[in-house]
Write a protein that holds these residues in place. Sequence first.
Motif, PDB file in Angstrom:
ATOM      1  N   UNK A  74     -44.077 102.832 -21.730  1.00  0.00           N
ATOM      2  CA  UNK A  74     -44.828 103.721 -21.781  1.00  0.00           C
ATOM      3  C   UNK A  74     -46.720 103.224 -21.425  1.00  0.00           C
ATOM      4  N   UNK A  75     -47.609 103.645 -20.649  1.00  0.00           N
ATOM      5  CA  UNK A  75     -48.597 102.637 -20.655  1.00  0.00           C
ATOM      6  C   UNK A  75     -49.655 103.609 -21.810  1.00  0.00           C
ATOM      7  N   UNK A  76     -50.536 102.693 -22.363  1.00  0.00           N
ATOM      8  CA  UNK A  76     -51.326 103.268 -23.163  1.00  0.00           C
ATOM      9  C   UNK A  76     -52.414 104.431 -22.973  1.00  0.00           C
ATOM     10  N   UNK A  77     -53.095 104.960 -23.500  1.00  0.00           N
ATOM     11  CA  UNK A  77     -54.243 105.338 -23.233  1.00  0.00           C
ATOM     12  C   UNK A  77     -55.593 105.467 -23.771  1.00  0.00           C
ATOM     13  N   UNK A  96     -55.813 101.369 -25.113  1.00  0.00           N
ATOM     14  CA  UNK A  96     -55.504 100.841 -24.162  1.00  0.00           C
ATOM     15  C   UNK A  96     -55.794  99.492 -24.373  1.00  0.00           C
ATOM     16  N   UNK A  97     -55.700  99.152 -25.453  1.00  0.00           N
ATOM     17  CA  UNK A  97     -55.788  97.663 -25.999  1.00  0.00           C
ATOM     18  C   UNK A  97     -55.152  97.017 -26.812  1.00  0.00           C
ATOM     19  N   UNK A  99     -50.127 104.994 -33.837  1.00  0.00           N
ATOM     20  CA  UNK A  99     -50.033 104.145 -32.652  1.00  0.00           C
ATOM     21  C   UNK A  99     -49.539 105.656 -31.118  1.00  0.00           C
ATOM     22  N   UNK A 100     -50.109 106.485 -31.552  1.00  0.00           N
ATOM     23  CA  UNK A 100     -49.227 107.775 -30.005  1.00  0.00           C
ATOM     24  C   UNK A 100     -50.043 107.181 -28.637  1.00  0.00           C
ATOM     25  N   UNK A 101     -51.406 106.554 -29.014  1.00  0.00           N
ATOM     26  CA  UNK A 101     -51.811 106.144 -27.427  1.00  0.00           C
ATOM     27  C   UNK A 101     -51.945 104.178 -27.393  1.00  0.00           C
TER      28      UNK A 101
END
Length: 360
Positions: free
Chosen positions: A23-26, A30-31, A86-88
């Motif tokens: 699942x891609x971070x946002x 995002x890093x 840590x959700x994003x």
Amino acid sequence: MLYSAVPKGAVCLDGTPPAYAYSKGFGDGSTNWVVLLEGGRWCDLEEETCQNRSKTYYGSTDHEFPIDGILFKGILDSNSQANPDFYDWHKVFVHYCDGSLFLSDVDQVDPTNSLTFRGGRIYNAIMEELLNKGMGIAHNAILTGFSAGGLSTILHCDRFRALFSNTTRVKCVSDSGFFIRGEGELANQSERHFAGAIAANELRALLPRSCTSKRDPNLCLFAEYLVEDVATPLFIAESAFDSFQIGYNFILTIPGLDPIQWRNCSRFLEECNATQIEIIKDFGPIFKKTLMKLDNSSSRGVFLDSCYLHTHIFQSYNWIKYPVLDNKSVGKAIGDWFYDRSAFQEIDALNLCPQSCYPK
């Protein structure tokens, strides 16, 4: 499926490609990356355990691996209320299909059962894949896992740290992977299981030298002999009344006890009779004594509750709601520890009896 791993020999027990879900971070996450190693025991020398495993989800990706259907929950949840720290982040769920704690590396295919023991190659291939996706330039990174994946996390923690620059904050979280040796007949039973896993998967030469140089290699899958040599900050989340360890090893040391009669009691405390509860109660002090022997490393986090359960971080309820130590859930404790907001080393010394910690 990671088909590019197959030419490298990084395949499951039955030779099928390994797999992971992503699942891609946002946004601000995002890093940042969290990589979770799935649990699911191990295979050993007991009759046909590796062969039987190769015909199931835990030894193959031919058995309906739900690559698009993995429910990301607990530390992988994308809901900010359920997983505020840590959700994003970029989130990765690594399928466990080798039975060797992501360690084995046997060139020859087993000629009798056509089994391939390549868990170490699977780990390397997936890490290479994630680095190509950008994980190597992460600002923050966590390696975690539950059950056998929690033990795998301890074994791979420093190797994971080495994938990043010194400017990246890297820490590891082992959930219910602290499998104890115990004493007396429990020690004998525990040692037999791990010695069988080491032999079946040809792990002896692959175990940490920091351990094998000091003791019998057959003891070098017990966390109590591993964690003090882990240089990377490590958080240990456990229950003193770990339901798996009790059902897998401890009850086998009780004279006259029929393991089949334990099935109803294997998960829910409410289904255990008075005799079974007394057996569970006897395990807690052994576990606490083992964990309390560790040195008091300032970089290590500890969350040891008195629940009758196995795993916290991939269970939505047990991650953010209950159990609670020092007014913190395990999710809150890990978040504070990871971001250096506060240290956390709490052992529930008040509850001498197992507690039911599932939603009512």
